[in-house]
Motif scaffolding. Sequence first.
Motif, PDB file in Angstrom:
ATOM      1  N   ILE A 226     -15.674   0.067  -4.691  1.00 22.65           N
ATOM      2  CA  ILE A 226     -15.183   1.294  -5.311  1.00 22.65           C
ATOM      3  C   ILE A 226     -14.431   0.973  -6.607  1.00 22.65           C
ATOM      4  O   ILE A 226     -14.066  -0.172  -6.847  1.00 22.65           O
ATOM      5  CB  ILE A 226     -14.255   2.080  -4.356  1.00 22.65           C
ATOM      6  N   VAL A 227     -14.202   2.006  -7.408  1.00 22.84           N
ATOM      7  CA  VAL A 227     -13.353   1.827  -8.579  1.00 22.84           C
ATOM      8  C   VAL A 227     -11.904   1.814  -8.104  1.00 22.84           C
ATOM      9  O   VAL A 227     -11.513   2.612  -7.251  1.00 22.84           O
ATOM     10  CB  VAL A 227     -13.594   2.921  -9.644  1.00 22.84           C
ATOM     11  N   PRO A 228     -11.103   0.882  -8.609  1.00 23.34           N
ATOM     12  CA  PRO A 228      -9.697   0.804  -8.192  1.00 23.34           C
ATOM     13  C   PRO A 228      -8.900   2.040  -8.597  1.00 23.34           C
ATOM     14  O   PRO A 228      -9.262   2.769  -9.508  1.00 23.34           O
ATOM     15  CB  PRO A 228      -9.187  -0.438  -8.933  1.00 23.34           C
ATOM     16  N   GLY A 229      -7.800   2.234  -7.918  1.00 27.30           N
ATOM     17  CA  GLY A 229      -6.899   3.349  -8.205  1.00 27.30           C
ATOM     18  C   GLY A 229      -5.863   3.428  -7.106  1.00 27.30           C
ATOM     19  O   GLY A 229      -5.767   2.536  -6.264  1.00 27.30           O
ATOM     20  N   GLY A 230      -5.105   4.500  -7.118  1.00 24.59           N
ATOM     21  CA  GLY A 230      -4.095   4.640  -6.081  1.00 24.59           C
ATOM     22  C   GLY A 230      -3.182   5.815  -6.337  1.00 24.59           C
ATOM     23  O   GLY A 230      -3.461   6.676  -7.176  1.00 24.59           O
ATOM     24  N   TYR A 231      -2.085   5.811  -5.625  1.00 25.84           N
ATOM     25  CA  TYR A 231      -1.122   6.909  -5.702  1.00 25.84           C
ATOM     26  C   TYR A 231      -0.150   6.728  -6.862  1.00 25.84           C
ATOM     27  O   TYR A 231       0.204   5.611  -7.230  1.00 25.84           O
ATOM     28  CB  TYR A 231      -0.342   7.027  -4.391  1.00 25.84           C
ATOM     29  N   VAL A 232       0.258   7.859  -7.389  1.00 29.72           N
ATOM     30  CA  VAL A 232       1.268   7.906  -8.443  1.00 29.72           C
ATOM     31  C   VAL A 232       2.638   7.820  -7.775  1.00 29.72           C
ATOM     32  O   VAL A 232       2.849   8.421  -6.716  1.00 29.72           O
ATOM     33  CB  VAL A 232       1.133   9.215  -9.250  1.00 29.72           C
ATOM     34  N   GLU A 233       3.538   7.083  -8.355  1.00 27.29           N
ATOM     35  CA  GLU A 233       4.907   7.033  -7.842  1.00 27.29           C
ATOM     36  C   GLU A 233       5.725   8.152  -8.479  1.00 27.29           C
ATOM     37  O   GLU A 233       5.413   8.608  -9.583  1.00 27.29           O
ATOM     38  CB  GLU A 233       5.533   5.667  -8.135  1.00 27.29           C
ATOM     39  N   HIS A 234       6.764   8.594  -7.776  1.00 29.73           N
ATOM     40  CA  HIS A 234       7.644   9.632  -8.328  1.00 29.73           C
ATOM     41  C   HIS A 234       8.200   9.166  -9.667  1.00 29.73           C
ATOM     42  O   HIS A 234       8.618   8.012  -9.809  1.00 29.73           O
ATOM     43  CB  HIS A 234       8.775   9.958  -7.352  1.00 29.73           C
ATOM     44  N   GLY A 235       8.161  10.043 -10.674  1.00 30.85           N
ATOM     45  CA  GLY A 235       8.675   9.716 -11.992  1.00 30.85           C
ATOM     46  C   GLY A 235       7.700   8.945 -12.872  1.00 30.85           C
ATOM     47  O   GLY A 235       8.057   8.504 -13.959  1.00 30.85           O
ATOM     48  N   GLU A 236       6.469   8.779 -12.417  1.00 25.67           N
ATOM     49  CA  GLU A 236       5.467   8.003 -13.138  1.00 25.67           C
ATOM     50  C   GLU A 236       4.350   8.940 -13.612  1.00 25.67           C
ATOM     51  O   GLU A 236       3.957   9.857 -12.895  1.00 25.67           O
ATOM     52  CB  GLU A 236       4.905   6.956 -12.166  1.00 25.67           C
ATOM     53  N   THR A 237       3.814   8.701 -14.798  1.00 24.92           N
ATOM     54  CA  THR A 237       2.665   9.484 -15.254  1.00 24.92           C
ATOM     55  C   THR A 237       1.400   8.919 -14.613  1.00 24.92           C
ATOM     56  O   THR A 237       1.366   7.751 -14.216  1.00 24.92           O
ATOM     57  CB  THR A 237       2.507   9.424 -16.791  1.00 24.92           C
ATOM     58  N   PRO A 238       0.347   9.729 -14.523  1.00 22.29           N
ATOM     59  CA  PRO A 238      -0.906   9.203 -13.992  1.00 22.29           C
ATOM     60  C   PRO A 238      -1.428   8.003 -14.788  1.00 22.29           C
ATOM     61  O   PRO A 238      -1.959   7.058 -14.206  1.00 22.29           O
ATOM     62  CB  PRO A 238      -1.868  10.394 -14.096  1.00 22.29           C
TER      63      PRO A 238
ATOM     64  N   MET B 169       0.816  -1.196   0.000  1.00 19.55           N
ATOM     65  CA  MET B 169       0.000   0.000   0.000  1.00 19.55           C
ATOM     66  C   MET B 169       0.856   1.254   0.000  1.00 19.55           C
ATOM     67  O   MET B 169       0.523   2.204   0.643  1.00 19.55           O
ATOM     68  CB  MET B 169      -0.902   0.024   1.217  1.00 19.55           C
ATOM     69  N   GLY B 170       1.916   1.296  -0.690  1.00 17.36           N
ATOM     70  CA  GLY B 170       2.740   2.488  -0.730  1.00 17.36           C
ATOM     71  C   GLY B 170       4.143   2.196  -0.253  1.00 17.36           C
ATOM     72  O   GLY B 170       4.373   1.267   0.499  1.00 17.36           O
ATOM     73  N   ASN B 171       5.064   3.009  -0.706  1.00 21.49           N
ATOM     74  CA  ASN B 171       6.455   2.844  -0.315  1.00 21.49           C
ATOM     75  C   ASN B 171       7.133   4.199  -0.343  1.00 21.49           C
ATOM     76  O   ASN B 171       6.471   5.223  -0.481  1.00 21.49           O
ATOM     77  CB  ASN B 171       7.139   1.826  -1.249  1.00 21.49           C
ATOM     78  N   GLU B 172       8.434   4.217  -0.217  1.00 23.53           N
ATOM     79  CA  GLU B 172       9.164   5.487  -0.184  1.00 23.53           C
ATOM     80  C   GLU B 172       9.106   6.216  -1.518  1.00 23.53           C
ATOM     81  O   GLU B 172       9.380   7.404  -1.588  1.00 23.53           O
ATOM     82  CB  GLU B 172      10.625   5.268   0.242  1.00 23.53           C
ATOM     83  N   ASN B 173       8.715   5.537  -2.598  1.00 23.64           N
ATOM     84  CA  ASN B 173       8.613   6.164  -3.917  1.00 23.64           C
ATOM     85  C   ASN B 173       7.220   6.735  -4.183  1.00 23.64           C
ATOM     86  O   ASN B 173       6.969   7.314  -5.218  1.00 23.64           O
ATOM     87  CB  ASN B 173       8.981   5.146  -5.014  1.00 23.64           C
ATOM     88  N   THR B 174       6.307   6.577  -3.232  1.00 23.59           N
ATOM     89  CA  THR B 174       4.938   7.042  -3.410  1.00 23.59           C
ATOM     90  C   THR B 174       4.864   8.557  -3.315  1.00 23.59           C
ATOM     91  O   THR B 174       5.409   9.158  -2.399  1.00 23.59           O
ATOM     92  CB  THR B 174       4.019   6.426  -2.335  1.00 23.59           C
ATOM     93  N   ASN B 175       4.183   9.163  -4.266  1.00 24.14           N
ATOM     94  CA  ASN B 175       3.915  10.598  -4.240  1.00 24.14           C
ATOM     95  C   ASN B 175       2.535  10.771  -3.605  1.00 24.14           C
ATOM     96  O   ASN B 175       1.513  10.644  -4.285  1.00 24.14           O
ATOM     97  CB  ASN B 175       3.948  11.170  -5.658  1.00 24.14           C
ATOM     98  N   TRP B 176       2.503  11.048  -2.328  1.00 19.56           N
ATOM     99  CA  TRP B 176       1.254  11.094  -1.571  1.00 19.56           C
ATOM    100  C   TRP B 176       0.342  12.231  -1.997  1.00 19.56           C
ATOM    101  O   TRP B 176      -0.830  12.272  -1.601  1.00 19.56           O
ATOM    102  CB  TRP B 176       1.541  11.173  -0.081  1.00 19.56           C
ATOM    103  N   GLY B 177       0.802  13.156  -2.822  1.00 17.60           N
ATOM    104  CA  GLY B 177      -0.014  14.272  -3.280  1.00 17.60           C
ATOM    105  C   GLY B 177      -0.672  14.042  -4.629  1.00 17.60           C
ATOM    106  O   GLY B 177      -1.390  14.906  -5.121  1.00 17.60           O
TER     107      GLY B 177
END
Length: 143
Positions: free
Chosen positions: A37-49, A1-9
């Motif tokens: 719910i519809v699946p989704g999540g956080y974008v990682e740094h360096g990743e496009t939506p 459910m997230g790691n140090e590469n997660t862009n929480w914003g």
Amino acid sequence: MGNENTNWGQSDTGVVINGGKVLLARHTYGGGNGKLIVPGGYVEHGETPQHALVREYMEETGITIEPENIIGIRFNMHDWYIAFRAKYISGEPISDNDENSEVLWIDVNEALIREDVPELTKKLIQSALSNDMGLRFTDYESK
């Protein structure tokens, strides 16, 4: 459910409708616990939506998708959230047994009246069903 590469914003979601059914996942934590719910999540740094959405769908549902267009955006001074209409490509729904306890295809009309489907998910499904093409994204290289 997230790691140090997660862009929480930065986060996103996608509505996938195939054969009159929408793919939903039963959430296992937070305010959406127990809801479909519809699946989704956080974008990682360096990743496009778009890439984040493809990754999140595969991780959470086992389904390969392709984001098509933007059907909703929510933003404030702290974060943003983009909702895509997405196309089903392949795969069978399977729970990740972490962020969700089940993943299933549900008739869109049933999803729109179920009590265990939150209003935001219903609004996103309705937006995906609309004939409005939504916003289109275009790849480009900045110089």
